[in-house]
Design a protein around this motif. Sequence first.
Motif, PDB file in Angstrom:
ATOM      1  N   ALA A 151       0.820  -1.210   0.000  1.00 24.56           N
ATOM      2  CA  ALA A 151       0.000   0.000   0.000  1.00 24.56           C
ATOM      3  C   ALA A 151       0.854   1.260   0.000  1.00 24.56           C
ATOM      4  N   VAL A 152       1.890   1.285   0.829  1.00 25.76           N
ATOM      5  CA  VAL A 152       2.777   2.457   0.876  1.00 25.76           C
ATOM      6  C   VAL A 152       3.513   2.603  -0.461  1.00 25.76           C
ATOM      7  N   GLY A 153       3.953   1.503  -1.034  1.00 29.78           N
ATOM      8  CA  GLY A 153       4.613   1.558  -2.339  1.00 29.78           C
ATOM      9  C   GLY A 153       3.689   2.098  -3.420  1.00 29.78           C
ATOM     10  N   ALA A 154       2.436   1.671  -3.415  1.00 27.95           N
ATOM     11  CA  ALA A 154       1.467   2.162  -4.407  1.00 27.95           C
ATOM     12  C   ALA A 154       1.195   3.649  -4.215  1.00 27.95           C
ATOM     13  N   ILE A 155       1.100   4.090  -2.975  1.00 27.76           N
ATOM     14  CA  ILE A 155       0.886   5.521  -2.715  1.00 27.76           C
ATOM     15  C   ILE A 155       2.060   6.330  -3.253  1.00 27.76           C
ATOM     16  N   PHE A 156       3.278   5.859  -2.996  1.00 24.18           N
ATOM     17  CA  PHE A 156       4.450   6.560  -3.516  1.00 24.18           C
ATOM     18  C   PHE A 156       4.457   6.549  -5.043  1.00 24.18           C
ATOM     19  N   TRP A 157       4.179   5.383  -5.661  1.00 31.68           N
ATOM     20  CA  TRP A 157       4.270   5.227  -7.106  1.00 31.68           C
ATOM     21  C   TRP A 157       3.237   6.083  -7.840  1.00 31.68           C
ATOM     22  N   TYR A 158       1.991   6.117  -7.333  1.00 29.39           N
ATOM     23  CA  TYR A 158       0.912   6.788  -8.048  1.00 29.39           C
ATOM     24  C   TYR A 158       0.602   8.194  -7.548  1.00 29.39           C
ATOM     25  N   ALA A 159       1.086   8.601  -6.376  1.00 36.73           N
ATOM     26  CA  ALA A 159       0.771   9.931  -5.865  1.00 36.73           C
ATOM     27  C   ALA A 159       2.023  10.771  -5.620  1.00 36.73           C
ATOM     28  N   VAL A 160       2.971  10.250  -4.873  1.00 33.72           N
ATOM     29  CA  VAL A 160       4.124  11.054  -4.467  1.00 33.72           C
ATOM     30  C   VAL A 160       5.085  11.275  -5.629  1.00 33.72           C
ATOM     31  N   PHE A 161       5.489  10.213  -6.327  1.00 39.56           N
ATOM     32  CA  PHE A 161       6.460  10.362  -7.405  1.00 39.56           C
ATOM     33  C   PHE A 161       5.948  11.260  -8.535  1.00 39.56           C
ATOM     34  N   PRO A 162       4.687  11.109  -9.010  1.00 36.52           N
ATOM     35  CA  PRO A 162       4.209  12.037 -10.042  1.00 36.52           C
ATOM     36  C   PRO A 162       4.159  13.491  -9.561  1.00 36.52           C
ATOM     37  N   TRP A 163       3.901  13.712  -8.284  1.00 42.54           N
ATOM     38  CA  TRP A 163       3.870  15.065  -7.748  1.00 42.54           C
ATOM     39  C   TRP A 163       5.270  15.665  -7.684  1.00 42.54           C
ATOM     40  N   VAL A 164       6.270  14.840  -7.346  1.00 43.63           N
ATOM     41  CA  VAL A 164       7.642  15.322  -7.185  1.00 43.63           C
ATOM     42  C   VAL A 164       8.355  15.473  -8.526  1.00 43.63           C
ATOM     43  N   GLU A 165       8.021  14.656  -9.508  1.00 48.32           N
ATOM     44  CA  GLU A 165       8.750  14.603 -10.773  1.00 48.32           C
ATOM     45  C   GLU A 165       8.890  15.966 -11.462  1.00 48.32           C
ATOM     46  N   PRO A 166       7.849  16.800 -11.557  1.00 46.20           N
ATOM     47  CA  PRO A 166       8.052  18.101 -12.210  1.00 46.20           C
ATOM     48  C   PRO A 166       8.950  19.052 -11.407  1.00 46.20           C
ATOM     49  N   LYS A 167       9.078  18.810 -10.132  1.00 34.56           N
ATOM     50  CA  LYS A 167       9.874  19.686  -9.274  1.00 34.56           C
ATOM     51  C   LYS A 167      11.366  19.335  -9.282  1.00 34.56           C
ATOM     52  N   VAL A 168      11.714  18.157  -9.828  1.00 37.52           N
ATOM     53  CA  VAL A 168      13.102  17.701  -9.865  1.00 37.52           C
ATOM     54  C   VAL A 168      13.558  17.735 -11.320  1.00 37.52           C
ATOM     55  N   GLN A 169      14.705  18.319 -11.557  1.00 42.08           N
ATOM     56  CA  GLN A 169      15.200  18.415 -12.921  1.00 42.08           C
ATOM     57  C   GLN A 169      16.125  17.245 -13.225  1.00 42.08           C
ATOM     58  N   PHE A 170      15.801  16.554 -14.312  1.00 39.36           N
ATOM     59  CA  PHE A 170      16.609  15.438 -14.775  1.00 39.36           C
ATOM     60  C   PHE A 170      17.144  15.776 -16.158  1.00 39.36           C
ATOM     61  N   ASP A 171      18.237  15.134 -16.558  1.00 35.40           N
ATOM     62  CA  ASP A 171      18.765  15.301 -17.909  1.00 35.40           C
ATOM     63  C   ASP A 171      18.060  14.393 -18.902  1.00 35.40           C
ATOM     64  N   HIS A 172      17.279  13.454 -18.433  1.00 35.57           N
ATOM     65  CA  HIS A 172      16.570  12.483 -19.271  1.00 35.57           C
ATOM     66  C   HIS A 172      17.527  11.705 -20.161  1.00 35.57           C
TER      67      HIS A 172
END
Length: 62
Positions: free
Chosen positions: A26-47
């Motif tokens: 459950a915690v992994g799913a919350i991170f995968w579907y809620a936390v990571f998508p929220w954080v991704e635009p705020k972190v700059q990657f070189d892709h």
Amino acid sequence: MYAWIWRRLPGEWPTKLATALGVIIAVGAIFWYAVFPWVEPKVQFDHGVVDHPTPSTSAPRS
């Protein structure tokens, strides 16, 4: 800390194991579907873009 959590889980060890795995999933799913998508635009990657030095135009090697 983990021993304290294990002792607080209800039931015998199979029930504790199933409860612990359910909580982890459950915690992994919350991170995968809620936390990571929220954080991704705020972190700059070189892709994956890597700048390689351009080869020099000097004489070819023999």
